[in-house]
Enzyme design. Structure first.
Site, PDB file in Angstrom:
ATOM      1  N   ARG A 121      -0.590   3.037  -4.635  1.00  0.00           N
ATOM      2  CA  ARG A 121      -2.492   3.651  -4.293  1.00  0.00           C
ATOM      3  C   ARG A 121      -2.377   4.276  -2.607  1.00  0.00           C
ATOM      4  O   ARG A 121      -1.649   3.945  -1.654  1.00  0.00           O
ATOM      5  CB  ARG A 121      -3.607   2.624  -4.645  1.00  0.00           C
ATOM      6  CG  ARG A 121      -4.431   2.850  -3.574  1.00  0.00           C
ATOM      7  CD  ARG A 121      -5.269   1.386  -3.982  1.00  0.00           C
ATOM      8  NE  ARG A 121      -6.232   1.934  -5.696  1.00  0.00           N
ATOM      9  CZ  ARG A 121      -7.523   0.992  -5.358  1.00  0.00           C
ATOM     10  NH1 ARG A 121      -7.954  -0.013  -5.307  1.00  0.00           N
ATOM     11  NH2 ARG A 121      -7.725   1.588  -6.852  1.00  0.00           N
ATOM     12  N   HIS A 156      -7.889   8.880 -10.433  1.00  0.00           N
ATOM     13  CA  HIS A 156      -7.637   7.782 -10.453  1.00  0.00           C
ATOM     14  C   HIS A 156      -6.954   7.187 -12.130  1.00  0.00           C
ATOM     15  O   HIS A 156      -8.068   7.201 -12.717  1.00  0.00           O
ATOM     16  CB  HIS A 156      -8.591   6.467 -10.284  1.00  0.00           C
ATOM     17  CG  HIS A 156      -8.631   5.058 -10.365  1.00  0.00           C
ATOM     18  ND1 HIS A 156      -7.132   4.903 -10.536  1.00  0.00           N
ATOM     19  CD2 HIS A 156      -8.922   3.674  -9.530  1.00  0.00           C
ATOM     20  CE1 HIS A 156      -6.974   3.245 -10.929  1.00  0.00           C
ATOM     21  NE2 HIS A 156      -8.440   3.321  -9.947  1.00  0.00           N
ATOM     22  N   LYS A 166       6.543   1.012  13.384  1.00  0.00           N
ATOM     23  CA  LYS A 166       7.418   2.092  14.161  1.00  0.00           C
ATOM     24  C   LYS A 166       7.894   3.450  14.370  1.00  0.00           C
ATOM     25  O   LYS A 166       8.728   3.941  14.447  1.00  0.00           O
ATOM     26  CB  LYS A 166       8.955   1.315  13.167  1.00  0.00           C
ATOM     27  CG  LYS A 166       9.020  -0.437  14.151  1.00  0.00           C
ATOM     28  CD  LYS A 166      10.391  -0.836  13.225  1.00  0.00           C
ATOM     29  CE  LYS A 166      10.265  -2.462  12.852  1.00  0.00           C
ATOM     30  NZ  LYS A 166      12.045  -2.552  13.157  1.00  0.00           N
ATOM     31  N   ARG A 170      -9.003  -5.872  -7.791  1.00  0.00           N
ATOM     32  CA  ARG A 170      -8.661  -5.174  -9.207  1.00  0.00           C
ATOM     33  C   ARG A 170      -7.069  -4.331  -9.557  1.00  0.00           C
ATOM     34  O   ARG A 170      -6.856  -4.730 -10.157  1.00  0.00           O
ATOM     35  CB  ARG A 170     -10.029  -4.602  -9.512  1.00  0.00           C
ATOM     36  CG  ARG A 170     -10.832  -4.772 -10.343  1.00  0.00           C
ATOM     37  CD  ARG A 170     -12.225  -4.322 -10.562  1.00  0.00           C
ATOM     38  NE  ARG A 170     -12.793  -3.745  -9.505  1.00  0.00           N
ATOM     39  CZ  ARG A 170     -13.360  -4.763  -8.491  1.00  0.00           C
ATOM     40  NH1 ARG A 170     -13.559  -5.995  -8.951  1.00  0.00           N
ATOM     41  NH2 ARG A 170     -13.241  -4.834  -7.388  1.00  0.00           N
ATOM     42  N   THR A 171      -6.945  -3.448  -9.099  1.00  0.00           N
ATOM     43  CA  THR A 171      -6.420  -2.707  -9.605  1.00  0.00           C
ATOM     44  C   THR A 171      -5.300  -3.365  -9.508  1.00  0.00           C
ATOM     45  O   THR A 171      -4.332  -3.318 -10.565  1.00  0.00           O
ATOM     46  CB  THR A 171      -6.639  -1.160  -8.778  1.00  0.00           C
ATOM     47  OG1 THR A 171      -7.935  -0.582  -9.571  1.00  0.00           O
ATOM     48  CG2 THR A 171      -5.568  -0.197  -9.621  1.00  0.00           C
TER      49      THR A 171
END
Ligand code: NCD
Length: 362
Positions: free
Chosen positions: A140, A173, A119, A90-91
Protein backbone atom coordinates in the site's frame (compact mmCIF):
# COMPACT_ATOMS: atom_id res chain seq x y z
CA UNK A 1 8.40 -17.25 -25.18
CA UNK A 2 10.20 -14.90 -22.85
CA UNK A 3 7.73 -12.21 -23.80
CA UNK A 4 4.73 -14.29 -22.88
CA UNK A 5 6.37 -15.36 -19.64
CA UNK A 6 7.18 -11.83 -18.57
CA UNK A 7 5.42 -9.32 -20.82
CA UNK A 8 6.61 -6.29 -18.81
CA UNK A 9 10.25 -7.14 -19.48
CA UNK A 10 11.82 -4.76 -21.94
CA UNK A 11 8.88 -2.34 -22.08
CA UNK A 12 10.39 1.16 -21.64
CA UNK A 13 8.92 2.97 -18.60
CA UNK A 14 7.91 5.99 -20.68
CA UNK A 15 5.96 3.78 -23.08
CA UNK A 16 4.37 1.88 -20.21
CA UNK A 17 3.18 5.08 -18.57
CA UNK A 18 1.36 6.17 -21.72
CA UNK A 19 -0.82 3.05 -21.74
CA UNK A 20 -4.40 3.04 -20.47
CA UNK A 21 -5.36 0.67 -17.67
CA UNK A 22 -6.97 -1.71 -20.15
CA UNK A 23 -3.81 -1.73 -22.25
CA UNK A 24 -1.65 -2.36 -19.18
CA UNK A 25 -3.82 -5.19 -17.84
CA UNK A 26 -2.46 -7.98 -20.09
CA UNK A 27 1.11 -6.96 -19.22
CA UNK A 28 0.46 -7.88 -15.58
CA UNK A 29 -0.32 -11.51 -16.37
CA UNK A 30 1.83 -14.43 -17.42
CA UNK A 31 0.41 -16.38 -20.26
CA UNK A 32 -3.20 -16.72 -19.20
CA UNK A 33 -2.52 -16.45 -15.48
CA UNK A 34 -2.68 -13.55 -13.10
CA UNK A 35 0.80 -12.62 -11.91
CA UNK A 36 0.77 -9.07 -10.52
CA UNK A 37 -2.59 -7.87 -9.14
CA UNK A 38 -2.53 -4.10 -9.56
CA UNK A 39 -5.61 -2.66 -11.20
CA UNK A 40 -9.28 -3.57 -11.51
CA UNK A 41 -8.98 -3.76 -15.31
CA UNK A 42 -7.15 -7.08 -14.88
CA UNK A 43 -10.24 -8.84 -13.57
CA UNK A 44 -12.69 -9.99 -16.17
CA UNK A 45 -15.88 -11.80 -15.34
CA UNK A 46 -14.53 -15.37 -15.48
CA UNK A 47 -11.68 -14.33 -13.16
CA UNK A 48 -14.11 -12.63 -10.76
CA UNK A 49 -16.33 -15.69 -10.71
CA UNK A 50 -13.35 -17.95 -10.22
CA UNK A 51 -12.08 -15.94 -7.24
CA UNK A 52 -15.53 -15.85 -5.61
CA UNK A 53 -15.96 -19.60 -6.12
CA UNK A 54 -12.51 -20.30 -4.70
CA UNK A 55 -13.11 -18.01 -1.71
CA UNK A 56 -16.24 -19.98 -0.88
CA UNK A 57 -14.40 -23.29 -1.25
CA UNK A 58 -11.63 -22.05 1.06
CA UNK A 59 -14.12 -20.99 3.73
CA UNK A 60 -15.78 -24.41 3.51
CA UNK A 61 -12.44 -26.22 3.73
CA UNK A 62 -11.51 -24.06 6.74
CA UNK A 63 -14.44 -25.37 8.77
CA UNK A 64 -12.49 -28.36 10.06
CA UNK A 65 -9.11 -28.75 11.71
CA UNK A 66 -8.02 -31.09 8.93
CA UNK A 67 -9.07 -28.54 6.34
CA UNK A 68 -7.25 -25.72 8.09
CA UNK A 69 -4.07 -27.76 8.29
CA UNK A 70 -4.41 -28.62 4.60
CA UNK A 71 -4.75 -24.92 3.72
CA UNK A 72 -1.76 -24.01 5.89
CA UNK A 73 0.35 -26.39 3.91
CA UNK A 74 -0.44 -24.84 0.53
CA UNK A 75 2.02 -21.92 0.59
CA UNK A 76 4.11 -23.13 3.49
CA UNK A 77 7.42 -22.82 1.66
CA UNK A 78 6.66 -19.30 0.43
CA UNK A 79 7.35 -15.90 1.94
CA UNK A 80 5.60 -12.58 1.40
CA UNK A 81 6.38 -8.99 2.30
CA UNK A 82 3.69 -6.64 3.53
CA UNK A 83 4.90 -3.14 2.70
CA UNK A 84 2.34 -0.63 3.96
CA UNK A 85 3.57 2.95 3.61
CA UNK A 86 0.11 4.35 4.48
CA UNK A 87 -2.17 3.81 7.48
CA UNK A 88 -4.10 0.56 7.47
CA UNK A 89 -5.58 -1.86 9.95
CA UNK A 90 -8.24 -3.74 8.01
CA UNK A 91 -6.43 -4.38 4.76
CA UNK A 92 -3.18 -5.13 6.54
CA UNK A 93 -4.77 -7.60 8.95
CA UNK A 94 -6.91 -9.05 6.21
CA UNK A 95 -3.89 -9.86 4.06
CA UNK A 96 -1.94 -10.96 7.13
CA UNK A 97 -4.62 -13.42 8.16
CA UNK A 98 -5.34 -14.53 4.60
CA UNK A 99 -1.62 -15.21 4.20
CA UNK A 100 -1.46 -17.18 7.45
CA UNK A 101 -4.52 -19.17 6.47
CA UNK A 102 -2.67 -20.53 3.44
CA UNK A 103 0.62 -20.92 5.30
CA UNK A 104 2.61 -17.95 3.94
CA UNK A 105 5.50 -16.66 6.02
CA UNK A 106 4.96 -12.94 6.35
CA UNK A 107 7.36 -10.08 6.96
CA UNK A 108 6.25 -6.49 7.28
CA UNK A 109 7.35 -2.88 6.93
CA UNK A 110 4.61 -0.52 8.01
CA UNK A 111 6.49 2.67 8.70
CA UNK A 112 9.02 3.92 6.19
CA UNK A 113 10.69 5.80 9.08
CA UNK A 114 11.98 2.41 10.24
CA UNK A 115 13.41 1.52 6.83
CA UNK A 116 16.48 2.89 5.08
CA UNK A 117 14.27 5.39 3.26
CA UNK A 118 15.13 7.59 6.24
CA UNK A 119 18.79 7.36 5.17
CA UNK A 120 17.87 8.66 1.75
CA UNK A 121 17.26 5.36 0.00
CA UNK A 122 14.68 5.63 -2.78
CA UNK A 123 11.42 3.77 -2.18
CA UNK A 124 12.23 1.80 -5.35
CA UNK A 125 15.51 0.56 -3.85
CA UNK A 126 13.80 -0.25 -0.55
CA UNK A 127 11.17 -2.41 -2.20
CA UNK A 128 13.74 -4.06 -4.44
CA UNK A 129 15.68 -4.97 -1.30
CA UNK A 130 12.61 -6.50 0.35
CA UNK A 131 11.80 -8.36 -2.81
CA UNK A 132 15.10 -10.23 -2.59
CA UNK A 133 13.90 -12.05 0.52
CA UNK A 134 10.39 -12.98 -0.54
CA UNK A 135 8.21 -14.60 -3.17
CA UNK A 136 5.50 -11.93 -3.26
CA UNK A 137 5.01 -8.28 -2.27
CA UNK A 138 1.72 -6.92 -0.96
CA UNK A 139 1.91 -3.15 -0.85
CA UNK A 140 0.00 0.00 0.00
CA UNK A 141 1.44 3.35 -0.98
CA UNK A 142 0.26 6.99 -0.99
CA UNK A 143 1.54 7.54 -4.53
CA UNK A 144 -0.94 6.47 -7.21
CA UNK A 145 0.68 4.05 -9.65
CA UNK A 146 3.62 3.27 -7.37
CA UNK A 147 2.74 -0.43 -7.12
CA UNK A 148 2.72 -0.53 -10.94
CA UNK A 149 6.11 1.12 -10.96
CA UNK A 150 7.47 -1.56 -8.61
CA UNK A 151 5.92 -4.35 -10.68
CA UNK A 152 7.53 -2.89 -13.80
CA UNK A 153 10.85 -2.44 -12.02
CA UNK A 154 10.97 -5.98 -10.61
CA UNK A 155 9.81 -7.48 -13.89
CA UNK A 156 12.90 -5.96 -15.45
CA UNK A 157 15.28 -7.60 -12.94
CA UNK A 158 16.57 -11.16 -12.79
CA UNK A 159 14.27 -11.97 -9.91
CA UNK A 160 10.76 -10.68 -10.46
CA UNK A 161 8.12 -11.46 -7.83
CA UNK A 162 4.39 -10.78 -8.01
CA UNK A 163 3.21 -7.43 -6.64
CA UNK A 164 -0.27 -7.05 -5.15
CA UNK A 165 -1.74 -3.56 -4.82
CA UNK A 166 -3.36 -3.14 -1.39
CA UNK A 167 -4.32 0.50 -2.10
CA UNK A 168 -2.53 3.08 -4.23
CA UNK A 169 -3.04 6.80 -3.68
CA UNK A 170 -6.42 8.11 -4.78
CA UNK A 171 -6.26 5.76 -7.64
CA UNK A 172 -7.21 2.12 -7.07
CA UNK A 173 -7.83 -0.49 -4.39
CA UNK A 174 -8.53 -3.59 -6.45
CA UNK A 175 -8.61 -6.16 -3.64
CA UNK A 176 -11.18 -4.10 -1.72
CA UNK A 177 -13.26 -4.11 -4.92
CA UNK A 178 -12.86 -7.90 -5.11
CA UNK A 179 -14.27 -8.33 -1.63
CA UNK A 180 -17.06 -5.89 -2.48
CA UNK A 181 -17.94 -7.99 -5.52
CA UNK A 182 -17.85 -11.16 -3.40
CA UNK A 183 -20.16 -9.53 -0.85
CA UNK A 184 -22.57 -8.31 -3.55
CA UNK A 185 -22.59 -11.71 -5.19
CA UNK A 186 -23.44 -13.40 -1.89
CA UNK A 187 -26.04 -10.76 -1.03
CA UNK A 188 -27.81 -11.29 -4.36
CA UNK A 189 -27.36 -15.06 -4.51
CA UNK A 190 -31.13 -15.69 -4.37
CA UNK A 191 -31.90 -12.79 -6.70
CA UNK A 192 -30.00 -13.71 -9.86
CA UNK A 193 -26.61 -12.37 -8.80
CA UNK A 194 -25.16 -8.95 -9.58
CA UNK A 195 -26.54 -8.72 -13.14
CA UNK A 196 -29.29 -6.13 -13.54
CA UNK A 197 -28.78 -4.54 -10.15
CA UNK A 198 -28.66 -0.84 -9.34
CA UNK A 199 -25.65 0.19 -7.24
CA UNK A 200 -25.61 3.61 -5.58
CA UNK A 201 -22.22 5.03 -4.53
CA UNK A 202 -22.25 7.78 -1.93
CA UNK A 203 -19.67 10.14 -0.45
CA UNK A 204 -16.23 11.23 -1.57
CA UNK A 205 -16.16 9.63 -4.98
CA UNK A 206 -13.42 11.90 -6.31
CA UNK A 207 -10.79 10.53 -3.95
CA UNK A 208 -12.25 7.22 -2.84
CA UNK A 209 -10.13 4.60 -4.54
CA UNK A 210 -12.38 1.72 -3.56
CA UNK A 211 -15.28 3.19 -5.55
CA UNK A 212 -13.07 3.74 -8.56
CA UNK A 213 -11.98 0.09 -8.60
CA UNK A 214 -15.47 -1.27 -7.91
CA UNK A 215 -17.09 0.88 -10.63
CA UNK A 216 -14.68 -0.83 -13.00
CA UNK A 217 -15.38 -4.36 -11.82
CA UNK A 218 -19.12 -3.81 -12.08
CA UNK A 219 -18.74 -3.17 -15.83
CA UNK A 220 -18.16 -6.92 -16.09
CA UNK A 221 -21.77 -7.65 -15.11
CA UNK A 222 -24.79 -7.30 -17.40
CA UNK A 223 -27.13 -4.31 -17.12
CA UNK A 224 -25.76 -3.00 -13.84
CA UNK A 225 -26.77 0.63 -13.30
CA UNK A 226 -24.39 2.83 -11.36
CA UNK A 227 -25.52 5.95 -9.51
CA UNK A 228 -22.94 8.38 -8.10
CA UNK A 229 -24.18 10.55 -5.24
CA UNK A 230 -21.79 13.26 -4.09
CA UNK A 231 -21.42 16.99 -3.66
CA UNK A 232 -20.30 18.36 -7.06
CA UNK A 233 -16.74 18.96 -5.78
CA UNK A 234 -16.37 15.30 -4.79
CA UNK A 235 -18.01 13.62 -7.79
CA UNK A 236 -16.51 10.60 -9.52
CA UNK A 237 -13.65 11.22 -11.97
CA UNK A 238 -14.14 11.76 -15.68
CA UNK A 239 -11.80 8.84 -16.40
CA UNK A 240 -14.20 6.44 -14.69
CA UNK A 241 -17.19 7.92 -16.52
CA UNK A 242 -15.33 7.58 -19.81
CA UNK A 243 -14.69 3.91 -18.99
CA UNK A 244 -18.38 3.41 -18.21
CA UNK A 245 -19.34 5.14 -21.47
CA UNK A 246 -16.96 2.87 -23.31
CA UNK A 247 -18.48 -0.20 -21.66
CA UNK A 248 -22.02 1.01 -22.44
CA UNK A 249 -22.95 1.22 -18.75
CA UNK A 250 -26.00 3.21 -17.68
CA UNK A 251 -25.00 5.68 -14.96
CA UNK A 252 -26.39 8.76 -13.22
CA UNK A 253 -24.79 11.58 -11.23
CA UNK A 254 -26.69 13.38 -8.50
CA UNK A 255 -26.32 15.13 -5.16
CA UNK A 256 -29.82 14.20 -3.96
CA UNK A 257 -29.14 11.16 -1.78
CA UNK A 258 -32.62 10.33 -0.41
CA UNK A 259 -34.14 10.27 -3.89
CA UNK A 260 -31.76 7.44 -4.95
CA UNK A 261 -32.67 5.11 -2.07
CA UNK A 262 -36.01 3.53 -3.13
CA UNK A 263 -34.62 1.99 -6.34
CA UNK A 264 -31.21 0.98 -4.96
CA UNK A 265 -30.26 -2.70 -4.73
CA UNK A 266 -26.97 -1.79 -3.08
CA UNK A 267 -25.89 1.40 -1.35
CA UNK A 268 -22.12 1.79 -1.06
CA UNK A 269 -21.27 4.47 1.51
CA UNK A 270 -17.82 6.05 1.79
CA UNK A 271 -16.12 8.53 4.09
CA UNK A 272 -14.79 11.95 3.13
CA UNK A 273 -11.11 11.36 2.30
CA UNK A 274 -9.91 14.60 3.88
CA UNK A 275 -6.33 13.41 4.21
CA UNK A 276 -6.04 14.52 0.58
CA UNK A 277 -7.27 18.07 1.23
CA UNK A 278 -4.90 20.86 0.26
CA UNK A 279 -6.33 23.44 2.68
CA UNK A 280 -9.25 21.89 4.55
CA UNK A 281 -11.55 22.35 1.54
CA UNK A 282 -13.79 19.37 2.23
CA UNK A 283 -14.49 20.80 5.70
CA UNK A 284 -16.35 23.63 3.95
CA UNK A 285 -18.70 21.24 2.15
CA UNK A 286 -21.96 20.18 3.80
CA UNK A 287 -21.37 16.44 3.84
CA UNK A 288 -24.16 15.72 6.34
CA UNK A 289 -26.44 15.24 3.33
CA UNK A 290 -24.45 12.15 2.38
CA UNK A 291 -25.05 10.11 5.50
CA UNK A 292 -27.28 7.09 5.91
CA UNK A 293 -29.48 7.49 8.95
CA UNK A 294 -32.02 5.19 10.58
CA UNK A 295 -34.94 7.11 9.06
CA UNK A 296 -33.62 6.29 5.58
CA UNK A 297 -34.06 2.55 6.10
CA UNK A 298 -37.80 2.71 5.50
CA UNK A 299 -37.14 4.20 2.05
CA UNK A 300 -34.98 1.27 1.00
CA UNK A 301 -35.91 -2.07 -0.55
CA UNK A 302 -36.31 -4.79 2.10
CA UNK A 303 -33.53 -6.84 0.46
CA UNK A 304 -31.10 -4.05 -0.42
CA UNK A 305 -27.47 -4.36 0.68
CA UNK A 306 -25.64 -1.60 2.56
CA UNK A 307 -21.88 -1.65 2.03
CA UNK A 308 -18.95 0.43 3.28
CA UNK A 309 -15.23 -0.26 2.80
CA UNK A 310 -14.60 1.07 6.35
CA UNK A 311 -13.32 2.90 8.32
CA UNK A 312 -16.59 4.72 8.82
CA UNK A 313 -17.19 8.04 10.43
CA UNK A 314 -20.72 9.44 10.47
CA UNK A 315 -21.73 8.08 7.04
CA UNK A 316 -23.70 5.21 8.56
CA UNK A 317 -25.43 5.60 11.91
CA UNK A 318 -24.27 2.84 14.28
CA UNK A 319 -27.88 1.78 14.93
CA UNK A 320 -28.04 0.57 11.31
CA UNK A 321 -25.48 -2.15 12.13
CA UNK A 322 -28.26 -4.37 13.48
CA UNK A 323 -30.33 -4.09 10.28
CA UNK A 324 -30.16 -7.30 8.20
CA UNK A 325 -29.27 -5.20 5.15
CA UNK A 326 -26.02 -4.00 6.75
CA UNK A 327 -23.27 -5.94 4.98
CA UNK A 328 -20.16 -4.02 6.03
CA UNK A 329 -19.06 -6.38 8.76
CA UNK A 330 -19.54 -9.27 6.38
CA UNK A 331 -17.36 -7.42 3.88
CA UNK A 332 -14.51 -7.52 6.40
CA UNK A 333 -14.80 -11.29 6.79
CA UNK A 334 -15.29 -11.85 3.06
CA UNK A 335 -12.11 -9.88 2.43
CA UNK A 336 -10.00 -12.46 4.20
CA UNK A 337 -11.42 -15.34 2.14
CA UNK A 338 -11.15 -13.66 -1.22
CA UNK A 339 -7.61 -12.46 -0.49
CA UNK A 340 -6.65 -16.02 0.42
CA UNK A 341 -8.14 -17.08 -2.93
CA UNK A 342 -6.12 -14.40 -4.73
CA UNK A 343 -2.90 -15.53 -3.05
CA UNK A 344 -3.52 -19.12 -4.15
CA UNK A 345 -4.28 -18.09 -7.73
CA UNK A 346 -1.13 -15.96 -7.95
CA UNK A 347 0.98 -18.75 -6.45
CA UNK A 348 -0.72 -21.26 -8.80
CA UNK A 349 -1.88 -23.50 -5.95
CA UNK A 350 -5.60 -23.01 -6.43
CA UNK A 351 -6.02 -26.37 -8.19
CA UNK A 352 -5.00 -28.16 -5.00
CA UNK A 353 -7.76 -26.40 -3.08
CA UNK A 354 -10.24 -27.42 -5.80
CA UNK A 355 -9.23 -31.07 -5.50
CA UNK A 356 -9.48 -31.05 -1.70
CA UNK A 357 -12.90 -29.44 -1.95
CA UNK A 358 -14.07 -32.01 -4.52
CA UNK A 359 -13.11 -34.80 -2.13
CA UNK A 360 -14.88 -33.02 0.69
CA UNK A 361 -18.22 -32.90 -1.08
CA UNK A 362 -18.05 -36.32 -2.83
C1 NCD B 1 -10.28 2.20 2.28
C2 NCD B 1 -8.97 2.69 1.69
O1 NCD B 1 -7.93 2.55 2.31
O2 NCD B 1 -9.04 3.19 0.58
N1 NCD B 1 -10.07 1.45 3.44
C3 NCD B 1 -9.94 0.08 3.27
O3 NCD B 1 -8.95 -0.39 2.80
N2 NCD B 1 -11.01 -0.66 3.59
C4 NCD B 1 -11.32 3.23 2.45
C5 NCD B 1 -11.01 4.45 3.25
O4 NCD B 1 -9.92 4.62 3.79
O5 NCD B 1 -11.91 5.27 3.35
Amino acid sequence: MLYRDNPLKGVPWDDFQKLTGSQKAPLFGRGRRLYHALIAQQFDRPMLERLCELATKIRQIAKTRGGLLFLQDLLREKRAMLYFAQPSTRTFLSFYNAGQLVGLHLAEVRDTATSSEIKGESPEDSVRTFSSYVDMIIMRHPVGGFAERIAWLLSNTDRPVPVINAGSGKDQHPTQALLDIYTLQRSFEQRGGIDGKRVVFVGDLARGRTVRSLAWLLTQYRDVQQVFVAPPELQIGQDILAALDHAGVHYELTSDFAQTLPAADAVYMTRIQDEWDQAGESGRIDTSRFQLRAEHLALMKPDAAILHPLPRRAEIAAEIDADPRAMYWRQVRNGMWIRAALLLVIAERDGEADRYHDDLIS
